[in-house]
Design a protein around this motif. Structure first.
Motif, PDB file in Angstrom:
ATOM      1  N   ALA A  31      31.037  46.433   5.008  1.00 46.22           N
ATOM      2  CA  ALA A  31      31.645  45.141   5.322  1.00 46.22           C
ATOM      3  C   ALA A  31      30.591  44.145   5.793  1.00 46.22           C
ATOM      4  O   ALA A  31      30.586  42.978   5.393  1.00 46.22           O
ATOM      5  N   ARG A  32      29.648  44.612   6.612  1.00 49.30           N
ATOM      6  CA  ARG A  32      28.639  43.692   7.155  1.00 49.30           C
ATOM      7  C   ARG A  32      27.715  43.179   6.058  1.00 49.30           C
ATOM      8  O   ARG A  32      27.161  42.068   6.160  1.00 49.30           O
ATOM      9  N   TYR A  33      27.538  43.974   5.001  1.00 45.28           N
ATOM     10  CA  TYR A  33      26.664  43.553   3.905  1.00 45.28           C
ATOM     11  C   TYR A  33      27.434  42.956   2.723  1.00 45.28           C
ATOM     12  O   TYR A  33      26.857  42.691   1.681  1.00 45.28           O
ATOM     13  N   GLY A  34      28.754  42.750   2.901  1.00 50.66           N
ATOM     14  CA  GLY A  34      29.484  41.997   1.881  1.00 50.66           C
ATOM     15  C   GLY A  34      30.225  42.833   0.863  1.00 50.66           C
ATOM     16  O   GLY A  34      30.588  42.328  -0.200  1.00 50.66           O
ATOM     17  N   LYS A  35      30.466  44.109   1.152  1.00 48.88           N
ATOM     18  CA  LYS A  35      31.207  44.950   0.213  1.00 48.88           C
ATOM     19  C   LYS A  35      32.330  45.672   0.947  1.00 48.88           C
ATOM     20  O   LYS A  35      32.573  46.868   0.755  1.00 48.88           O
ATOM     21  N   GLY A  36      33.046  44.923   1.771  1.00 48.04           N
ATOM     22  CA  GLY A  36      34.088  45.522   2.593  1.00 48.04           C
ATOM     23  C   GLY A  36      35.398  45.725   1.867  1.00 48.04           C
ATOM     24  O   GLY A  36      36.270  46.451   2.353  1.00 48.04           O
ATOM     25  N   SER A  37      35.559  45.083   0.722  1.00 48.72           N
ATOM     26  CA  SER A  37      36.828  45.219   0.008  1.00 48.72           C
ATOM     27  C   SER A  37      36.566  45.556  -1.457  1.00 48.72           C
ATOM     28  O   SER A  37      35.417  45.523  -1.918  1.00 48.72           O
ATOM     29  N   ALA A  38      37.638  45.877  -2.171  1.00 48.43           N
ATOM     30  CA  ALA A  38      37.500  46.280  -3.572  1.00 48.43           C
ATOM     31  C   ALA A  38      36.924  45.136  -4.397  1.00 48.43           C
ATOM     32  O   ALA A  38      37.253  43.968  -4.190  1.00 48.43           O
ATOM     33  N   ASN A  39      36.039  45.507  -5.342  1.00 52.63           N
ATOM     34  CA  ASN A  39      35.333  44.489  -6.117  1.00 52.63           C
ATOM     35  C   ASN A  39      34.790  45.151  -7.381  1.00 52.63           C
ATOM     36  O   ASN A  39      34.298  46.268  -7.343  1.00 52.63           O
ATOM     37  N   GLY A  40      34.859  44.424  -8.504  1.00 48.16           N
ATOM     38  CA  GLY A  40      34.439  45.018  -9.777  1.00 48.16           C
ATOM     39  C   GLY A  40      32.954  44.994 -10.019  1.00 48.16           C
ATOM     40  O   GLY A  40      32.457  45.656 -10.936  1.00 48.16           O
ATOM     41  N   GLY A  41      32.216  44.237  -9.219  1.00 50.31           N
ATOM     42  CA  GLY A  41      30.766  44.152  -9.409  1.00 50.31           C
ATOM     43  C   GLY A  41      30.405  43.113 -10.451  1.00 50.31           C
ATOM     44  O   GLY A  41      31.141  42.862 -11.409  1.00 50.31           O
ATOM     45  N   SER A  42      29.242  42.470 -10.264  1.00 53.20           N
ATOM     46  CA  SER A  42      28.802  41.394 -11.146  1.00 53.20           C
ATOM     47  C   SER A  42      28.808  41.848 -12.608  1.00 53.20           C
ATOM     48  O   SER A  42      28.349  42.944 -12.929  1.00 53.20           O
ATOM     49  N   PHE A  43      29.340  41.029 -13.442  1.00 50.65           N
ATOM     50  CA  PHE A  43      29.297  41.202 -14.899  1.00 50.65           C
ATOM     51  C   PHE A  43      30.067  42.441 -15.387  1.00 50.65           C
ATOM     52  O   PHE A  43      29.960  42.818 -16.551  1.00 50.65           O
ATOM     53  N   ASN A  44      30.816  43.069 -14.481  1.00 45.44           N
ATOM     54  CA  ASN A  44      31.613  44.250 -14.884  1.00 45.44           C
ATOM     55  C   ASN A  44      30.773  45.315 -15.594  1.00 45.44           C
ATOM     56  O   ASN A  44      31.242  45.996 -16.509  1.00 45.44           O
TER      57      ASN A  44
END
Ligand code: FEO
Ligand code: CA
Ligand code: CA
Ligand code: CA
Length: 825
Positions: free
Chosen positions: A381-394
């Motif tokens: 969470a502190r580094y910006g990945k605290g929630s679900a996310n598909g990632g750049s460019f899938n």
């Protein structure tokens, strides 16, 4: 300059300073006239321009009249450091023809370069001086019987000053440089870097980017090569250039843009996009006439991509959080990504910095659930990945060849069927990024080393302080995200200058970069500051910490942001590049902008003092610190080892027409107004642009002032910390009004000028020069970034040559002064 025979003149760009025919002739002359020391009054050979060819033809002639030659050396003149000077002598005699020679008789030694057949015209660069200094030169002619006549001229050299007229703001699709300068495109996205690789079609059909230039050229550094191909930090004509490729203009890489960009991606498209990231290690060389190019078939050429094997070193090597299915002992990895700014070491290695790596990682909702309540959850969470996310460019939706996990690694979703230590999947892969990575530019067999002692963050750059024998060296690092911090790494090992010439370069890196103290900066309102050590076991950095239970030093380094939070570091307006004045050692830091700075919830402080509304004539207004600023600090005792410093703000970005009392605090005008400073670099101390009062180069990556101008490069000559005053400003936003005291340096005035404006929708970033400062290299990143194949919004670099067609490409350009002087002076 009142004299026509001493003037700024043409240089051939430092190539062929001795025409080959003249070398042998000169040797003959030197032998025949070995008594020239006597003839010319004991002038040292090193400062003597050798005789020209006409002397040889004269020898042996019988001159009965033997009148002495009549010579002129021109009347005295004046110039300033770094400028090219031409001395033109004239000689007449009784017609037999005699040799002529220029020689320096006093002042700081310069190298005279003969530029015509007889030797009557020589050029040199005015040396760096700290006060007006006279240089004297003698012009001597002799006839066949040895009669000589000498004339003398004096050149007064003043300290370096800016020597160009400001470039106007522009929205044209071209790189503009000042009158008297030339910009040449050298190395573009897609350019082939190995024998047999086809030219870039630039229509989306090209593949094989492991053997082509990547996209989004960013930080870079020039590592000299001599004629034999060995490392030579003094070479001005040949180099291995390390160039970061931060990101991609995805749409232009494919024939009609990306296929299903938000859905399942074709593997070949993903592989292309992955390999467009990373670093180019490429030979650059000056060709005939001094034009720069890259060498397609050089054996030094190398692409480092997100797939290239890497190793870990320093305190986190082998840490539990670095263990993956690829590296079950946590000591190795694959690749580096989002390489932004850079640094270097004096032992001739490159430091590339991983910035916005977080975005590339996929994290499924199942992982958010599975890791809830763990330390991982806090860290992610502190580094910006605290929630679900598909990632750049899938990227991870692509189907790779069987058994190939080199792209699947970007999915950090844990597999509950795999070992809890992470050795069966890639749940820990995200900890393998966010580091400073050391590369040996001269040895392509060496894997890049991730230097974990320098901490894990959105590393913008890692620029070193001054290296002083016996003193521990330091590297200054910005963490580029809103409200993040400034860091300094101080090695445990005092600098030993002999290490600069070691041949086992990465072993020297082990010596200096694997053990030391990582500090974070706290800026106080009174103009002082502290470096707070991120040392496990001290203060709040223990297992008892309520937010995050630090386990050991490796854990502190990998979670540097959490550690810095706990220490109470100062939240900055997006720390970008650092640069160090090579004379004073003072460190400059760009704070590019901060849209969250306001009156209430994220109030200003003395070091981040502005919150306002920047109006735009088109598009919406920008709130907060819309235009950014450049802060600088002076270490206590002027040592890299210091734990305290003094600071002020060198420059506030602003449009020229904004409120001078509260926003345009540096008094910028039409010649130097700017927004969002990002890249930052001082001239190299091997030439006059980095001595006495060094030039500071400022690059912008802006969205707030693009209604008026494209991004730009400026050049200034700053003073020192404390050369200005304290000031209290009034910030006004919709949330209210508040006053803020701050410390501001002397207004730059004409000591800051716009040097270059880039093409449409680009960022100017990455900068270095040849050691002599006569070529400056700059990167043009993502021209036309808002377009796509059916709506091409820039045709650069084709447009630079007048061809307004085709897809845009990032590129490295070489800038030279037409007369051969030091760029900027
Ligand atoms: Fe890659 Fe902060 O710029
Ligand atoms: Ca940047
Ligand atoms: Ca930026
Ligand atoms: Ca960028």
């Amino acid at each position: 300059m009142t004299d026509t025979t001493i003037n700024f003149g043409y240089s051939d760009g430092d190539v062929d300073t001795n025409r080959s025919a003249n070398i042998s002739l000169n040797e003959i002359v030197a032998e025949r006239y070995s008594r020239r020391q006597t003839l010319f009054g004991g002038i040292g050979a090193a400062t003597m321009a050798l005789f020209g060819t006409s002397m040889l033809t004269a020898c042996g002639d019988d001159d009965t009249a033997n009148a002495a030659p009549v010579v002129t050396a021109g009347s005295s003149g004046a110039t300033s450091s770094g400028r090219l000077v031409t001395l033109t002598g004239t000689a007449t005699d009784d017609g037999t023809g005699g040799g002529v020679v220029w020689a320096q008789t006093s002042g700081p030694t310069v190298t005279l370069t003969v530029t015509n057949a007889t030797g009557s015209v020589v050029t040199f660069l005015a040396p760096s001086v700290s006060a007006a200094t006279d240089l004297k030169f003698q012009f001597t002619a002799r006839d066949a019987k040895g009669a000589t006549t000498t004339a003398e001229t004096t050149l007064t050299v003043s300290p370096a000053v800016l020597g160009f007229t400001a470039v106007a703001k522009s929205q044209a699709d071209i790189v503009s440089v000042p009158a008297g300068y030339t910009a040449t495109v050298v190395y573009r996205t897609g350019d082939p870097i190995a024998t047999g690789v086809s030219a870039y079609a630039n229509d989306g059909s090209d593949a094989g980017f492991s053997q082509r230039a990547g996209d989004h050229h960013d930080g870079m550094y020039y590592f000299g090569l001599n004629a034999a191909g060995s490392p030579d930090p003094t070479s001005n004509t040949r180099a291995v250039m390390c160039i970061n490729h931060e990101n991609i203009n995805q749409a232009y890489l494919h024939p009609a843009g990306a296929t299903s960009p938000g859905g399942v991606r074709p593997y070949d498209e993903v592989l292309k996009e992955v390999e467009c990231h990373g670093i180019s290690v490429i030979e650059f060389a000056q060709g005939t006439g001094g034009a720069w190019g890259y060498v397609q078939n050089s054996t030094f050429n190398r692409r480092i991509t997100p797939l290239t094997p890497t190793t870990f070193s320093g305190p986190a090597k082998g840490a539990a959080f670095l263990k993956t299915a690829f590296s079950t002992d946590g000591t190795k990895g694959r690749g580096t990504v989002n390489n932004c700014a850079n640094g270097y070491t004096p032992w001739s290695t490159y430091l590339t910095c991983e910035e916005n790596w977080v975005g590339y990682f996929r994290r499924d909702a199942s992982d958010v659930t599975a890791r809830a309540g763990t330390k991982d959850a806090v860290s992610l969470a502190r580094y910006g990945k605290g929630s679900a996310n598909g990632g750049s460019f899938n990227w991870t939706t692509a189907t790779a060849p069987a058994g190939d996990t080199s792209i699947a690694k970007f999915n950090i979703t844990l597999d509950p069927a795999k070992p809890a230590d992470g050795t069966g999947d890639f749940r820990n892969e995200i900890y393998q990024y966010g580091w400073v990575v050391e590369i040996d530019p001269y040895d392509k067999t060496q894997a890049p080393r991730k230097r974990t002692a320098l901490g894990r963050m959105n590393h913008e750059g890692a620029w070193p302080g001054k290296f002083i024998d016996g003193r521990k060296p330091a590297w200054y690092m910005g963490d580029d995200a809103t409200n993040e911090y400034l860091y300094k790494f101080v090695s445990n090992t005092p600098w030993a200058a002999a290490d600069a010439s070691a041949t086992s370069r990465l072993a020297i890196g082990d010596k200096y970069l694997d053990a030391g103290t990582l500090y974070v900066a706290k800026f106080n309102a009174d103009g002082s500051g502290q470096w707070l050590p991120l040392t496990f076991g001290s203060g709040p950095l223990t297992a008892a910490n309520a937010t995050y239970a630090f386990a050991d030093q490796a854990d502190v380094l990998a979670n540097a942001r959490l550690a810095a939070d706990a220490l109470g570091a100062t939240k900055m307006d997006r720390p970008e590049w650092t640069a160090v004045n090579p004379v004073t050692g003072e460190m400059y830091l760009t704070l590019t902008n901060n849209s969250t700075r306001n009156i209430t919830t994220n109030p200003t402080d003395a070091a981040n003092p502005r919150a306002y509304t920047d109006p735009k004539t088109t598009g919406g207004a920008t709130n907060g610190n819309a235009n950014g600023h450049i802060i600088r600090l002076k270490e206590t005792g002027d040592t890299t080892e210091a734990t305290g410093f003094a600071w002020d703000i060198y420059l506030f970005g602003s449009g020229k027409d904004l409120d001078p009392a509260n926003i345009n605090l540096s008094g910028l005008d039409d010649t130097n107004d700017l927004s969002s400073p990002d890249g930052l670099w001082f001239g190299r101390p091997q030439n006059a642009s980095g001595l006495v009062k060094p030039l500071l180069w400022i690059e912008t990556d802006d969205g707030a002032y693009t209604d008026v101008t494209n991004c730009m490069l400026l050049c200034g000559q700053p003073g020192t910390v404390g050369d200005g005053t304290t000031k209290t400003i009034t910030n006004s936003l919709s949330g209210g009004t508040a006053t803020q005291a701050t410390r501001i340096g002397a207004a730059p005035g004409a000591n800051l000028r716009r040097f270059l404006v880039g093409p449409k929708e680009c960022e100017i970033t990455g900068i270095d020069s040849t050691p002599d400062g006569r070529t400056v290299f700059v990167n043009i990143q993502h021209p036309g970034e808002n377009g796509n194949p059916s709506n091409i919004t820039s045709n650069w670099p084709q447009s630079q040559a007048g061809n307004a067609t085709g897809r845009p490409r990032s590129a490295t350009i070489a800038i030279t002064k037409n007369d051969g002087g030091v760029v900027g002076l």
